[in-house]
Write a protein that holds these residues in place. Structure first.
Motif, short mmCIF file in Angstrom:
data_model
loop_
_atom_site.label_atom_id
_atom_site.label_comp_id
_atom_site.label_asym_id
_atom_site.label_seq_id
_atom_site.Cartn_x
_atom_site.Cartn_y
_atom_site.Cartn_z
N ARG A 308 -9.94 -0.14 -7.83
CA ARG A 308 -10.59 -1.37 -7.35
C ARG A 308 -10.25 -1.60 -5.88
O ARG A 308 -9.08 -1.61 -5.49
CB ARG A 308 -10.13 -2.57 -8.19
N ILE A 309 -11.28 -1.80 -5.08
CA ILE A 309 -11.11 -2.02 -3.64
C ILE A 309 -11.75 -3.36 -3.30
O ILE A 309 -12.93 -3.58 -3.58
CB ILE A 309 -11.78 -0.90 -2.82
N VAL A 310 -10.96 -4.26 -2.72
CA VAL A 310 -11.47 -5.57 -2.32
C VAL A 310 -11.39 -5.69 -0.80
O VAL A 310 -10.30 -5.62 -0.22
CB VAL A 310 -10.67 -6.73 -2.97
N THR A 322 -7.68 -4.44 0.03
CA THR A 322 -6.67 -4.36 -1.03
C THR A 322 -7.12 -3.34 -2.06
O THR A 322 -8.27 -3.39 -2.54
CB THR A 322 -6.46 -5.73 -1.70
N VAL A 323 -6.24 -2.42 -2.41
CA VAL A 323 -6.51 -1.39 -3.40
C VAL A 323 -5.62 -1.66 -4.61
O VAL A 323 -4.41 -1.81 -4.48
CB VAL A 323 -6.25 0.02 -2.84
N SER A 324 -6.22 -1.71 -5.80
CA SER A 324 -5.47 -1.99 -7.02
C SER A 324 -5.80 -0.94 -8.08
O SER A 324 -6.93 -0.45 -8.17
CB SER A 324 -5.82 -3.38 -7.58
N GLY A 325 -4.80 -0.63 -8.89
CA GLY A 325 -4.96 0.32 -9.98
C GLY A 325 -3.74 0.30 -10.87
O GLY A 325 -2.86 -0.54 -10.73
N CYS A 326 -3.65 1.25 -11.79
CA CYS A 326 -2.54 1.24 -12.73
C CYS A 326 -1.22 1.58 -12.06
O CYS A 326 -0.15 1.35 -12.64
CB CYS A 326 -2.82 2.21 -13.87
N ALA A 327 -1.26 2.10 -10.85
CA ALA A 327 -0.01 2.39 -10.13
C ALA A 327 0.44 1.22 -9.27
O ALA A 327 1.40 1.33 -8.52
CB ALA A 327 -0.19 3.63 -9.26
N GLY A 328 -0.25 0.09 -9.37
CA GLY A 328 0.11 -1.07 -8.55
C GLY A 328 -0.99 -1.37 -7.54
O GLY A 328 -2.10 -0.86 -7.64
N VAL A 399 -15.97 -1.52 -5.73
CA VAL A 399 -15.82 -2.13 -4.41
C VAL A 399 -16.38 -3.55 -4.44
O VAL A 399 -17.52 -3.78 -4.86
CB VAL A 399 -16.53 -1.31 -3.32
N GLU A 400 -15.57 -4.49 -3.99
CA GLU A 400 -16.00 -5.88 -3.89
C GLU A 400 -15.80 -6.36 -2.46
O GLU A 400 -14.76 -6.08 -1.86
CB GLU A 400 -15.21 -6.78 -4.84
N VAL A 401 -16.78 -7.08 -1.92
CA VAL A 401 -16.69 -7.61 -0.56
C VAL A 401 -16.68 -9.13 -0.63
O VAL A 401 -17.58 -9.74 -1.22
CB VAL A 401 -17.87 -7.14 0.31
N LEU A 402 -15.65 -9.74 -0.05
CA LEU A 402 -15.56 -11.20 0.03
C LEU A 402 -15.99 -11.61 1.44
O LEU A 402 -15.38 -11.18 2.42
CB LEU A 402 -14.14 -11.67 -0.25
N THR A 403 -17.01 -12.44 1.55
CA THR A 403 -17.56 -12.83 2.86
C THR A 403 -17.49 -14.35 3.03
O THR A 403 -17.41 -15.09 2.05
CB THR A 403 -19.02 -12.37 3.01
#
Length: 429
Positions: A308-310, A322-328, A399-403
């Protein structure tokens, strides 16, 4: 004969009174929604637009109170700007005093931390609220020589009624941003200001050159600190087997063994000792060492799963990924250019070629060398999450973009054609 913005700038160098009168007419007409006799300079017009959206009153200066003496002292002692204050004083003060200017140094948040120079001009600045501890952000005071360079991240000269608030129209100011060479973070702005009649077109180049000298001084200090860390790291790494490196708190490499040499790795903002996943090394053991970290890469790949990339573009000048996954998870603060590139790649999930990105960012498909160099820097922290030929986010990543709520506040510094086109207000019949 009609004047152009360039003509007004040249006129100000020889006839400040007439130039100020023209700019007053331009300001009044523009704020009234009427056709101005001369178009404002693009940097000024864009700043006025941002200021209007911020709700600043052009006729009244409504600012919050100044910082306390103790708070100013605390900020002075904690900012990196304190290291380059001698450079700024040597480069600016002697000339500023003779030319009836003052030198102002403000933090990244627009708060004035130092103010020195001509005594009569300091008294006039007091009447404008241009004092130590005052807040001179663009969204608070409007277009000015402290707040505007902090937004656009380049030197800007503001003359007379180019200031948004009417009470500042008797003033001229020239500011240049100072950034941290370690990570590109804005540290603050150095500004040279004075009464209207002190305006000189060469001031812009002068202030910019001194700001660059200050950044060079910070770079030298950083290299010295790396040398100190390297002296501590060398005997430690000599006793280790496997892949390891020692970096400072910002990820700059002091020493390495068993790994390809890299000038820097990306560290999470809240890095702590223990087992961590770090791009592009993967799972690592992290231990504090002097003023940095000892990082030992593991041969066990462990869980990857960074899916997951925000991309957060909502906070002015504080863009991040911000990158999130099972490794943190980990977060990296973005430079203005990297924020542009990642936003464009998020819009084009199937990918963009180097030529396509060059057209999007520069309006020139031939500037592929610049794009490839920047994308190489982006991949230093996103690693395998970015693919190339064409450049794109990997298919496995969400990928999610917050604007910002207002499209006009999306990367307001950017002059990229692909972004400015999206900021134009929709015309109604």
């Amino acid at each position: 004969m009609a004047l152009s913005p360039a003509d007004v700038t040249q006129l100000a160098a020889v006839d400040t009174t007439r130039a100020a009168r023209v700019l007053s007419e331009v300001r009044s007409a523009t704020l009234a929604g009427q056709r101005a006799p001369v178009a404002p300079r693009p940097v000024i017009e864009q700043s006025w637009g941002r200021t209007l959206r911020s709700g600043v009153d052009p006729e009244r200066d409504l600012r919050a109170g100044v910082l306390s003496t103790d708070e100013v002292r605390r900020r002075r002692e904690s900012t990196e700007l304190r290291h380059v204050l001698p450079v700024l004083r040597e480069g600016l003060l002697s000339v500023a005093d003779v030319a009836h200017h003052i030198m102002v140094v403000a933090g990244a948040d627009g708060r004035v931390l130092w103010r020195e120079g001509s005594t009569p001009v300091l008294r006039r600045a007091d009447g404008l609220g241009f004092e130590v501890g005052a807040d001179w952000r663009e969204e608070v005071v409007g277009t000015n020589g402290v707040g505007t360079p902090a937004v656009v991240r380049r030197p800007v000269q503001i003359f007379a009624s180019e200031h948004f608030v009417r009470s500042l129209a008797t003033w001229t100011c020239t500011g240049a941003p100072i950034t941290d060479p370690r990570d590109g973070r804005l540290l603050g702005v150095v500004d040279v200001s004075g009464p209207l009649e002190t305006m000189h077109p060469a001031t812009l180049a002068w202030v910019d050159s001194v700001a660059k000298l200050a950044e060079a001084g910070l770079r030298e200090l950083h290299l010295t600190s790396l040398e100190r860390l390297r002296a501590v790291a060398a005997p430690v790494l000599a006793r280790l087997t496997g892949r390891a490196l020692v970096v400072d708190r910002d990820g700059w490499t002091a020493a390495v063994t068993g790994l390809p040499a890299a000038s820097r790795i990306t560290l999470p903002k809240s890095l702590a000792p223990g087992r961590r996943w770090l791009p592009p090394l993967g799972p690592c053991s992290v231990e504090p060492l002097a003023e940095g970290w000892l990082i030992r890469a593991s041969d066990d790949p462990g869980p990857r799963g960074a899916t997951r990339i925000v991309l957060d573009l909502t906070r002015p000048r504080r863009w991040s990924v911000t990158v999130s996954g099972c490794a943190g998870s980990w977060t990296h603060e973005l430079s203005p250019r990297h924020a542009e590139l990642l936003y464009l790649l998020a819009l084009h999930r199937t990918g963009r070629s180097a030529a396509g990105l060059a057209e999007d960012v520069f309006g020139d498909a031939g500037r592929t060398v610049t794009v490839r160099a920047e994308m190489s820097r982006v991949r230093r922290y996103l690693g395998g999450l970015l693919e190339h030929r064409p450049y794109r986010f990997c298919e496995q990543a969400e990928v999610e973009v917050l604007t910002p709520d207002d499209p006009l506040d999306l990367l307001p510094h950017s002059t990229a054609p692909a972004l400015t086109a999206g900021r134009k207000p929709t015309e109604t019949p």
